[in-house]
Design an enzyme around this catalytic site. Structure first.
Site, PDB file in Angstrom:
ATOM      1  N   ASP A 103      -7.057  -1.951   4.319  1.00  0.00           N
ATOM      2  CA  ASP A 103      -5.803  -2.798   4.005  1.00  0.00           C
ATOM      3  C   ASP A 103      -6.141  -4.123   4.479  1.00  0.00           C
ATOM      4  O   ASP A 103      -5.839  -5.127   4.009  1.00  0.00           O
ATOM      5  CB  ASP A 103      -4.697  -2.522   4.376  1.00  0.00           C
ATOM      6  CG  ASP A 103      -3.968  -1.261   3.503  1.00  0.00           C
ATOM      7  OD1 ASP A 103      -4.328  -1.329   2.195  1.00  0.00           O
ATOM      8  OD2 ASP A 103      -3.477  -0.387   4.025  1.00  0.00           O
ATOM      9  N   ASP A 139      -1.302  -0.721   6.226  1.00  0.00           N
ATOM     10  CA  ASP A 139      -1.390   0.092   7.491  1.00  0.00           C
ATOM     11  C   ASP A 139      -2.841   0.018   7.935  1.00  0.00           C
ATOM     12  O   ASP A 139      -3.098   0.590   9.109  1.00  0.00           O
ATOM     13  CB  ASP A 139      -0.461   0.882   7.711  1.00  0.00           C
ATOM     14  CG  ASP A 139      -1.098   2.381   7.102  1.00  0.00           C
ATOM     15  OD1 ASP A 139      -1.203   2.114   5.583  1.00  0.00           O
ATOM     16  OD2 ASP A 139      -1.095   3.270   7.699  1.00  0.00           O
ATOM     17  N   ASP A 189       0.845  -1.352  -0.128  1.00  0.00           N
ATOM     18  CA  ASP A 189       0.101  -0.037   0.104  1.00  0.00           C
ATOM     19  C   ASP A 189       0.803   1.199   0.056  1.00  0.00           C
ATOM     20  O   ASP A 189       2.136   0.929   0.365  1.00  0.00           O
ATOM     21  CB  ASP A 189      -0.991  -0.044   1.295  1.00  0.00           C
ATOM     22  CG  ASP A 189      -1.779   1.161   1.600  1.00  0.00           C
ATOM     23  OD1 ASP A 189      -2.320   1.661   0.570  1.00  0.00           O
ATOM     24  OD2 ASP A 189      -1.413   1.875   2.456  1.00  0.00           O
TER      25      ASP A 189
END
Length: 286
Positions: A218, A214, A20
């Protein structure tokens, strides 16, 4: 923190690592770098955005409030509606305000003027269906993120990928600076799961896919990957709960170290297994 021996074994076979962007590869510390109003002043556009974003805890919203520098008036705002992956719809001073990405503007029938791509996150604003301007918010890469990618490749990871909801320009700029192999931009949370599904189908036999994130969005991707890795210091509780491995201090360099430790552990385990077989085969009792 590795939550089980099976995850250590899977980590040892890491062939693809997917990241990410915001809060994982970047610091999550945003600053407004461009204010481009239409039919109003820059300060007026900033104030409009700040009033609309005042209830959000997202770092981008915080950066807009900081850039404006004033104190939002909650009495001026009503009917706040968050639109996942697109932005928000809210009433400010009785007028309907949209604040979000191109997708939100297109869905709402707001015509966008011709604009150059911006190397950052773009927040478009519209009032009563009329385009009011845009803000560009830039994030900074985490110190050591580039070195962490290099260390992963040195450890034998063949493919590094970044997934982001940011614009293609912002994603490409970050990926180039970090030395990543691929980037997929303008993704909604659900799109990230679909993209990981595709990447899982492309991985080489015997290799695993690792996803690093994080945020609360996600969590589904962390659960779907062969190995989910979460940031332990700044990460959301949902991400940490869904992850198989947690980097307790958010240091990305620990990921390459974890892969190396996992591979060394499995090598030692295999050496012991072979050693036991050899001793058993040549035992005087057989």
């Amino acid at each position: 923190l590795v939550k089980g021996g099976n995850y250590l074994e899977a980590l040892a076979k890491a062939g693809t690592v997917v990241f990410d962007k915001t809060g994982t590869l970047t610091q999550g510390r945003f600053a407004v770098t461009e204010v481009s109003p239409v039919n109003m002043g820059k300060k007026e556009l900033l104030e409009l955005a700040a009033q609309a974003e005042q209830f959000s805890t997202h770092p981008i919203a915080r950066s807009i409030l900081t850039a404006w520098g004033g104190t939002p008036d909650r009495d001026r705002v009503a009917q706040v509606e968050g639109l996942a992956g697109r932005g928000l719809r809210v009433q400010v001073d009785g007028k309907m305000v949209l604040a979000g990405n191109k997708r939100l503007m297109k869905e709402s029938g707001v015509a966008l003027p011709e604009q150059p791509e911006a190397p950052g996150t773009v927040i478009h604003l519209a009032v009563e269906g009329q385009y009011a301007g845009r803000l560009v918010i830039a994030d900074q890469l985490k110190p050591g993120a580039k070195e962490a990618i290099q260390a992963l490749k040195a450890a034998g990871v063949g493919r590094t990928v970044m997934l982001t909801g940011d614009s293609q320009a912002a994603g490409q700029a970050a990926a180039k600076e970090l030395g990543l192999d691929q980037v997929y931009a303008q993704l909604l949370p659900g799109d990230k799961v679909d993209r990981v599904e595709t990447l899982l189908g492309e991985k080489a036999p015997g290799q695993t896919l690792v996803y690093v994130g994080d945020g609360i969005n996600d969590a589904p991707v962390l659960s779907r990957a062969d190995v989910g890795v979460a940031m332990g210091a700044m990460g959301s509780d949902a991400a940490i709960e869904a992850a198989d491995v947690v980097l307790m201090d958010d240091d990305l360099n620990k990921l390459a170290r974890a892969v190396s430790i996992a591979r060394k552990t499995m090598t030692r385990s295999e050496e012991r297994r072979v050693g036991k077989e050899c001793r058993s085969r040549w035992s005087p009792y057989h």
